[in-house]
Write a protein that holds these residues in place. Structure first.
Motif, PDB file in Angstrom:
ATOM      1  N   HIS A 151       0.830  -1.206   0.000  1.00 15.62           N
ATOM      2  CA  HIS A 151       0.000   0.000   0.000  1.00 15.62           C
ATOM      3  C   HIS A 151       0.865   1.257   0.000  1.00 15.62           C
ATOM      4  CE1 HIS A 151      -3.348  -2.626   1.380  1.00 15.62           C
ATOM      5  NE2 HIS A 151      -4.068  -1.753   0.715  1.00 15.62           N
ATOM      6  N   ILE A 152       1.868   1.249   0.873  1.00 16.95           N
ATOM      7  CA  ILE A 152       2.674   2.462   1.026  1.00 16.95           C
ATOM      8  C   ILE A 152       3.601   2.641  -0.171  1.00 16.95           C
ATOM      9  CG2 ILE A 152       4.334   3.630   2.523  1.00 16.95           C
ATOM     10  CD1 ILE A 152       1.378   3.222   3.584  1.00 16.95           C
ATOM     11  N   GLN A 174      -5.812   3.849   1.628  1.00 13.76           N
ATOM     12  CA  GLN A 174      -5.869   2.411   1.416  1.00 13.76           C
ATOM     13  C   GLN A 174      -7.299   1.953   1.107  1.00 13.76           C
ATOM     14  OE1 GLN A 174      -4.817   3.820   4.571  1.00 13.76           O
ATOM     15  NE2 GLN A 174      -3.257   2.457   5.420  1.00 13.76           N
ATOM     16  N   SER A 175      -7.414   1.013   0.181  1.00 18.46           N
ATOM     17  CA  SER A 175      -8.690   0.335  -0.040  1.00 18.46           C
ATOM     18  C   SER A 175      -8.508  -1.127   0.360  1.00 18.46           C
ATOM     19  CB  SER A 175      -9.123   0.452  -1.502  1.00 18.46           C
ATOM     20  OG  SER A 175      -8.282  -0.326  -2.333  1.00 18.46           O
ATOM     21  N   GLN A 176      -9.517  -1.942   0.126  1.00 14.93           N
ATOM     22  CA  GLN A 176      -9.424  -3.344   0.558  1.00 14.93           C
ATOM     23  C   GLN A 176      -8.225  -4.058  -0.053  1.00 14.93           C
ATOM     24  OE1 GLN A 176     -13.618  -4.518  -0.259  1.00 14.93           O
ATOM     25  NE2 GLN A 176     -13.266  -5.948   1.419  1.00 14.93           N
ATOM     26  N   LEU A 184      -5.503   0.876  -3.625  1.00 16.09           N
ATOM     27  CA  LEU A 184      -5.510   2.251  -3.130  1.00 16.09           C
ATOM     28  C   LEU A 184      -6.680   2.992  -3.742  1.00 16.09           C
ATOM     29  CD1 LEU A 184      -1.991   3.920  -3.368  1.00 16.09           C
ATOM     30  CD2 LEU A 184      -3.123   3.003  -1.338  1.00 16.09           C
ATOM     31  N   PHE A 185      -7.392   3.750  -2.922  1.00 16.22           N
ATOM     32  CA  PHE A 185      -8.351   4.694  -3.474  1.00 16.22           C
ATOM     33  C   PHE A 185      -7.588   5.939  -3.906  1.00 16.22           C
ATOM     34  CE2 PHE A 185     -11.667   2.753  -0.513  1.00 16.22           C
ATOM     35  CZ  PHE A 185     -12.327   2.094  -1.535  1.00 16.22           C
ATOM     36  N   ASP A 210     -10.087   2.698  -7.710  1.00 19.26           N
ATOM     37  CA  ASP A 210      -9.458   1.719  -6.826  1.00 19.26           C
ATOM     38  C   ASP A 210      -8.293   1.111  -7.602  1.00 19.26           C
ATOM     39  OD1 ASP A 210      -8.812  -0.138  -4.913  1.00 19.26           O
ATOM     40  OD2 ASP A 210     -10.865  -0.809  -4.599  1.00 19.26           O
ATOM     41  N   VAL A 211      -7.105   1.588  -7.303  1.00 21.02           N
ATOM     42  CA  VAL A 211      -5.914   1.267  -8.087  1.00 21.02           C
ATOM     43  C   VAL A 211      -5.222   0.043  -7.490  1.00 21.02           C
ATOM     44  CG1 VAL A 211      -3.626   2.154  -8.708  1.00 21.02           C
ATOM     45  CG2 VAL A 211      -5.617   3.673  -8.762  1.00 21.02           C
ATOM     46  N   PRO A 212      -4.841  -0.927  -8.322  1.00 22.78           N
ATOM     47  CA  PRO A 212      -4.158  -2.110  -7.782  1.00 22.78           C
ATOM     48  C   PRO A 212      -2.769  -1.767  -7.258  1.00 22.78           C
ATOM     49  CG  PRO A 212      -4.249  -2.201 -10.180  1.00 22.78           C
ATOM     50  CD  PRO A 212      -5.046  -1.000  -9.772  1.00 22.78           C
TER      51      PRO A 212
END
Lengths: 408, 408
Positions: free
Chosen positions: A140-141, A326-328, A331-332, A341-343
């Motif tokens: 994510h980061i 962060q999204s599930q 990343l939003f 919602d980006v992978p």
């Protein structure tokens, strides 16, 4: 099994790892070590015979009852230091002086003096020192950083992170309950947020004003910190971690009910047992170590779990033309193109893959380390400054900051 | 109609109000004034003939083209000052010197010197001065305060608030776009959060370290601030407001999709129109004033709307034994008894009822004012300190703080 899998994949060069301290931290990294064929677990050192035996059986690896003995083993190329905080510096020095590369978990050390000694030892012995185990390595980061650095949303303007967790309710050993040995949320959790903020914000923190807090009678260590920091370029950030586990930040995302460690009723029961002294903390802790029931759950990587606000917390990175969070599973990206919602980089993958590959690439491919000794020391400086700021009730200016690495 | 309703209810003593500045702020308070039989709207002053005429027709009230003229009217007992920020001080002085009680909207003034003059005028003329229009009057915050002060969750330990809003995208007049006239998020939105934090935290802020930000080319005013403050007793708080409207904090509650002012696509379109100069901002603004289409929506109180993270933001108050935060129609109390959704004081009621009744009780029943001149000045001091801290890049110690009132 891990051996077989490793052998079946054609990796030209495996890096042979020894791990010192087979505790809960190790339980979190071992699954990633198993899954990445570039690594071979060859040795472990601990003072707990039960975990050593489980380790030996599971990995067919050599076991030692001291770090000194393990570091004499010529098979060990790199040492993973996941002992309690007060041993991070001495164990790193032993490994470095034996010519082993080192990954040391967060916090790198308890004092800046220790951190300096570790850096000096790594230079003197020409070994790679990696300050690991923070969520800044996570996909994510890393993805967030990539988008920020791409400039597609303009410059970074602000960072804000909230962590409301149950950290204080998890089982703890005696040394974890001693702030002088690096116990408590500021030492243990500060590095996640600070390392992450520094990576996203460019690394150079100018000043910090912070607070710490300790208010649950069942735990003699601080369970809270918060603060404001400003980077040299003026970018501000606020941060906080409350580990007392009443409100959880996971309630702030619709899917947050998944992957909760303890239910609300369990959290209340744990608090009660801590207050009345009835909790068998050693047994609970052992469940989380290698071979324990909870460790098996952690190891179960049969499906990719959604992100929920965890020990890092919910992080919002604000750029001129959009916000990131962060999204599930990604990343939003909130921008003028709407919310996407980006992978994640590498599709996410094992959450601890980042630091392992950073070590591998440094040792085997001679690529630069991002989380170097000076980088880790700069993060430690900010964490210590939060504690100092809380005591002295004033803003602290920093002097050991280093920039985030250029490359991704 | 409001007249009829008022007359039909047996209130022994109605307080006769004149309002100066029939803008968007007034549109937000007028519905509450109509619904509370203790008040009678008798006069209004503005320089906009259209809104004056609408006001006259709707309320059967006298209208004036200057505050001076309205303040000569002996029918007017109290003046509601909702003119642009730069007029808050001069209009308060005119009303006070005419012997009228005053409610002044946030921010109380643009400088501490102005605030001092307003307080002096209120003392000299023996009138009640109420620094109004912040969300600290709202039922969520009053209920939160009541629970904190009850001690049932132990002492207050920390406060954290996040506001991600579309504030910068709402229509603005020319003077709202001038920071020297009190324009921008720090002046306009700071009082909501700071007043609220002060009310919950006891009032006495020791120091603040903050930042402000301005990064959207379509708006020449700051749209962001953040910071850390510490109360005299050591309680910390962090706060932030980002008004640029990409990510909205309303996304952090499951019911947050309700009551969104602009959709994501509308927000993008507004940004574009602000950048290319095609937005008819005056027309958009007029829609929000009395008689405009959007004002009618605001006036529609046919059903109680759920709370969503609004201009105050999501606020978490942490006590020793639990956390408090806003729910849809009440407060979530997270404690060892689990999470309870506690109803609000007075069942919620019109959101602006609190400040109106504070005025009424002070003038008619001679009860103490909570949001006094010195209270408002202390909040203004913190807001100005955020701006100063951002400029000077250092922590600011405060010297005009007053405690929160004892009674509820």
């Amino acid at each position: 099994m891990a051996e077989d899998k490793n052998a079946s994949q054609s990796v030209q060069r495996q890096l042979k790892l020894g791990i010192v301290g087979i505790g809960v931290g190790a339980s979190e990294i071992l699954p990633a070590m198993e899954q990445i064929p570039e690594f071979k677990l060859v040795a472990a050192a601990d003072i707990n015979p039960r975990v050593l035996e489980t380790f030996r059986q599971r990995y067919g690896a050599k076991t030692y009852d001291s770090v000194e003995k393990m570091c004499v083993d010529p098979d060990v190329e790199a040492v993973w230091v996941s002992t309690p905080n007060k041993f991070h510096a001495p164990h790193t020095l032993i490994a470095a002086n034996a010519g082993k590369h080192v990954v040391v978990e967060k916090p790198m050390a308890i004092s800046l003096k220790e951190a300096e000694q570790m850096i000096e030892a790594s230079i003197k012995n020409k070994i790679k020192l990696l300050c690991g185990h923070t969520q800044s390595f996570g996909p994510h980061i890393r993805t967030m950083r990539k988008i920020i650095r791409s400039g597609e949303l303009g410059r970074l303007c602000a960072l804000h992170v909230w962590a409301y967790t149950d950290w204080m309710l998890r089982p703890r050993t005696a040394e974890e309950l001693d702030v002088n040995q690096g116990g408590g949320v500021p030492y243990r959790q500060g590095p996640h947020q600070i390392d992450t903020l520094r990576l996203l914000g460019g690394g150079l923190v100018r000043s910090v004003r912070g607070a710490t807090g300790q208010w649950f009678q069942g735990r003699p260590i601080p369970g809270y910190y918060s603060g404001f920091l400003e980077f040299e370029d003026g970018t501000p950030a606020t941060f906080m971690h409350n580990g007392y586990g009443y409100f959880l930040a996971s309630e702030l995302v619709p899917w947050g009910g998944q992957n909760i460690r303890y239910s609300e009723a369990e959290r209340a029961a744990i608090r009660k047992s801590l207050l009345d002294g009835t909790r068998d903390e050693n047994a609970d802790k052992d469940e989380m170590r290698i071979g324990g029931a909870q460790e098996r759950e952690v190891r179960d990587r049969s499906k990719v779990k959604p992100w929920v606000p965890n020990d890092l917390g919910i992080l919002v990175a604000t750029c001129e033309k959009g916000d990131l969070r962060q999204s599930q599973y990604g990343l939003f990206v909130h921008s003028d193109q709407g919310t996407k919602d980006v992978p994640l980089i590498g599709g996410g993958g094992p959450s601890r893959r980042g630091e392992l590959m950073e070590l591998y690439n440094a040792v085997v491919l001679d690529k630069p380390i991002r989380h170097t000794g000076p980088w880790g020391m700069a993060t430690l400086e900010v964490c210590l400054a939060i504690i100092q700021s809380a005591k002295e009730r004033k803003e602290i200016l920093l002097s050991h900051q280093v920039p985030a690495p250029e490359e991704d």
